[in-house]
Design a protein around this motif. Structure first.
Motif, short mmCIF file in Angstrom:
data_model
loop_
_atom_site.label_atom_id
_atom_site.label_comp_id
_atom_site.label_asym_id
_atom_site.label_seq_id
_atom_site.Cartn_x
_atom_site.Cartn_y
_atom_site.Cartn_z
N ALA B 15 45.65 71.99 9.21
CA ALA B 15 45.15 70.80 9.92
C ALA B 15 43.65 70.65 9.71
O ALA B 15 43.15 69.55 9.43
CB ALA B 15 45.48 70.90 11.40
N ASN B 16 42.95 71.77 9.80
CA ASN B 16 41.50 71.71 9.63
C ASN B 16 41.11 71.41 8.18
O ASN B 16 40.14 70.70 7.92
CB ASN B 16 40.87 73.03 10.10
CG ASN B 16 39.45 72.84 10.52
OD1 ASN B 16 39.15 71.97 11.31
ND2 ASN B 16 38.56 73.61 9.93
N GLN B 17 41.90 71.95 7.26
CA GLN B 17 41.65 71.71 5.84
C GLN B 17 41.80 70.23 5.52
O GLN B 17 41.02 69.66 4.75
CB GLN B 17 42.65 72.54 5.01
CG GLN B 17 42.31 72.66 3.55
CD GLN B 17 40.97 73.33 3.32
OE1 GLN B 17 40.69 74.37 3.94
NE2 GLN B 17 40.13 72.76 2.50
N ARG B 18 42.82 69.61 6.14
CA ARG B 18 43.03 68.17 5.94
C ARG B 18 41.84 67.38 6.48
O ARG B 18 41.38 66.42 5.86
CB ARG B 18 44.31 67.72 6.65
CG ARG B 18 45.55 67.89 5.79
CD ARG B 18 46.71 67.09 6.34
NE ARG B 18 47.14 67.57 7.66
CZ ARG B 18 48.00 68.57 7.85
NH1 ARG B 18 48.53 69.16 6.82
NH2 ARG B 18 48.33 68.95 9.06
N LEU B 19 41.32 67.85 7.62
CA LEU B 19 40.17 67.16 8.23
C LEU B 19 38.94 67.28 7.32
O LEU B 19 38.23 66.31 7.09
CB LEU B 19 39.88 67.80 9.61
CG LEU B 19 38.96 67.03 10.54
CD1 LEU B 19 39.54 65.67 10.87
CD2 LEU B 19 38.74 67.83 11.83
N VAL B 20 38.72 68.48 6.77
CA VAL B 20 37.59 68.71 5.85
C VAL B 20 37.72 67.79 4.64
O VAL B 20 36.79 67.06 4.27
CB VAL B 20 37.55 70.19 5.38
CG1 VAL B 20 36.58 70.37 4.22
CG2 VAL B 20 37.16 71.12 6.51
N ALA B 21 38.92 67.80 4.05
CA ALA B 21 39.14 67.04 2.82
C ALA B 21 39.02 65.54 3.04
O ALA B 21 38.28 64.86 2.32
CB ALA B 21 40.53 67.39 2.27
N PHE B 22 39.71 65.02 4.04
CA PHE B 22 39.72 63.57 4.22
C PHE B 22 38.40 63.03 4.77
O PHE B 22 38.02 61.91 4.46
CB PHE B 22 40.92 63.13 5.06
CG PHE B 22 42.20 63.23 4.30
CD1 PHE B 22 42.40 62.48 3.14
CD2 PHE B 22 43.21 64.10 4.69
CE1 PHE B 22 43.57 62.59 2.41
CE2 PHE B 22 44.38 64.22 3.95
CZ PHE B 22 44.56 63.46 2.81
N SER B 23 37.68 63.85 5.56
CA SER B 23 36.37 63.38 6.03
C SER B 23 35.39 63.31 4.86
O SER B 23 34.59 62.37 4.77
CB SER B 23 35.83 64.26 7.16
OG SER B 23 35.71 65.59 6.74
N ALA B 24 35.46 64.28 3.94
CA ALA B 24 34.59 64.25 2.76
C ALA B 24 34.92 63.05 1.88
O ALA B 24 34.01 62.33 1.41
CB ALA B 24 34.73 65.54 1.96
N ALA B 25 36.21 62.81 1.67
CA ALA B 25 36.62 61.68 0.82
C ALA B 25 36.21 60.35 1.47
O ALA B 25 35.63 59.48 0.82
CB ALA B 25 38.12 61.72 0.60
N THR B 26 36.50 60.22 2.78
CA THR B 26 36.15 58.98 3.49
C THR B 26 34.64 58.77 3.50
O THR B 26 34.15 57.65 3.25
CB THR B 26 36.68 59.02 4.94
OG1 THR B 26 38.04 59.40 4.90
CG2 THR B 26 36.54 57.69 5.63
N GLY B 27 33.91 59.85 3.77
CA GLY B 27 32.44 59.76 3.80
C GLY B 27 31.87 59.29 2.48
O GLY B 27 30.98 58.42 2.45
N SER B 28 32.38 59.84 1.39
CA SER B 28 31.83 59.45 0.08
C SER B 28 32.26 58.05 -0.32
O SER B 28 31.48 57.30 -0.92
CB SER B 28 32.19 60.49 -0.99
OG SER B 28 33.55 60.73 -0.98
N ILE B 29 33.49 57.66 0.03
CA ILE B 29 33.95 56.29 -0.30
C ILE B 29 33.14 55.26 0.48
O ILE B 29 32.69 54.24 -0.07
CB ILE B 29 35.47 56.14 -0.04
CG1 ILE B 29 36.27 56.95 -1.09
CG2 ILE B 29 35.90 54.67 -0.07
CD1 ILE B 29 37.72 57.18 -0.76
#
Lengths: 72, 151
Positions: B15-29
């Protein structure tokens, strides 16, 4: 490509594991990978390395050929 | 716990890994969108809101990273980390996700150079090119990793 959705290698991991009454987690801990990896190998998504296949066979007390077979 | 059910530590890490990954992707997009809007002289509210949303996503990324550290400091976390470190399948997935991300970054660079240098060279500014490339690379790498790891 390392991933494998159409099985290049058939496996009897689930059967062998059941014969030893062993969970995926227990097998994973003994061979030093995660339970998810055991699950993905069991489902044919990934082909294990020779080293990992040998470790699995050792833990499940069978030969690598008994665990993995090439499709006909 | 049944045979294929996720253990509590697996669930927490995933769950935390998903949060790390998607927040980084969303932040950069969102960061890329902000720079595209600025460069295209778009509405100010859009650049401000995308900038703020991007900052929020990166803040979430930091929180998730901090939470990750805390999870791996527990006894269960340490044991699971040792399993993850020796996991050849995970290493393959990471390599493949990185390769996909890198390939997409190169493709974006080529497409941008070919498209914008022909149509509108002024649009091809460094902030737009850099953030779009980063967003594409991180986004695809994250997506590929999640698809492979969740199978």
């Amino acid at each position: 490509m390392s991933t494998n959705d159409d099985p290049r290698l058939l496996n009897k991991l689930k059967v062998r594991r059941a014969m030893k009454d062993m969970t995926q987690d227990a097998l994973a801990k003994q061979i030093g990978v995660t339970r998810k990896s055991v699950n993905s190998i069991e489902n044919g998504h990934f082909v294990p390395s020779t080293e990992l296949a040998l470790k699995m066979a050792q833990v499940l007390e069978c030969t690598v050929e008994e665990l993995f077979q090439l499709p006909d | 716990m049944s045979n294929t059910q996720l253990s509590p530590i697996e669930q927490r890490v995933d769950a935390n890994q998903r949060l790390v990954a998607f927040s980084a992707a969303t932040g950069s997009i969102l960061l890329a969108i902000q720079h595209i809007v600025i460069e295209a002289h778009g509405p100010e509210w859009l650049s401000v809101s995308s900038s703020m949303a991007s900052a929020a996503a990166w803040l979430l990324f930091l929180v998730a990273m901090f939470k990750n550290q805390r999870i791996f400091k527990t006894e269960d976390g340490k044991a699971y980390r040792a399993q993850l470190e020796g996991d050849e399948i995970l290493q393959r997935i990471q390599k493949e996700a990185f390769t996909w991300g890198f390939a997409v970054m190169l493709m974006i660079q080529v497409v941008m150079i070919l498209t914008f240098s022909f149509f509108d060279p002024h649009f091809l500014s460094i902030p737009v090119a850099a953030t779009s490339t980063m967003a594409g690379g991180i986004g695809i790498a994250v997506l590929r990793y999640q698809i492979l790891w969740s199978r």
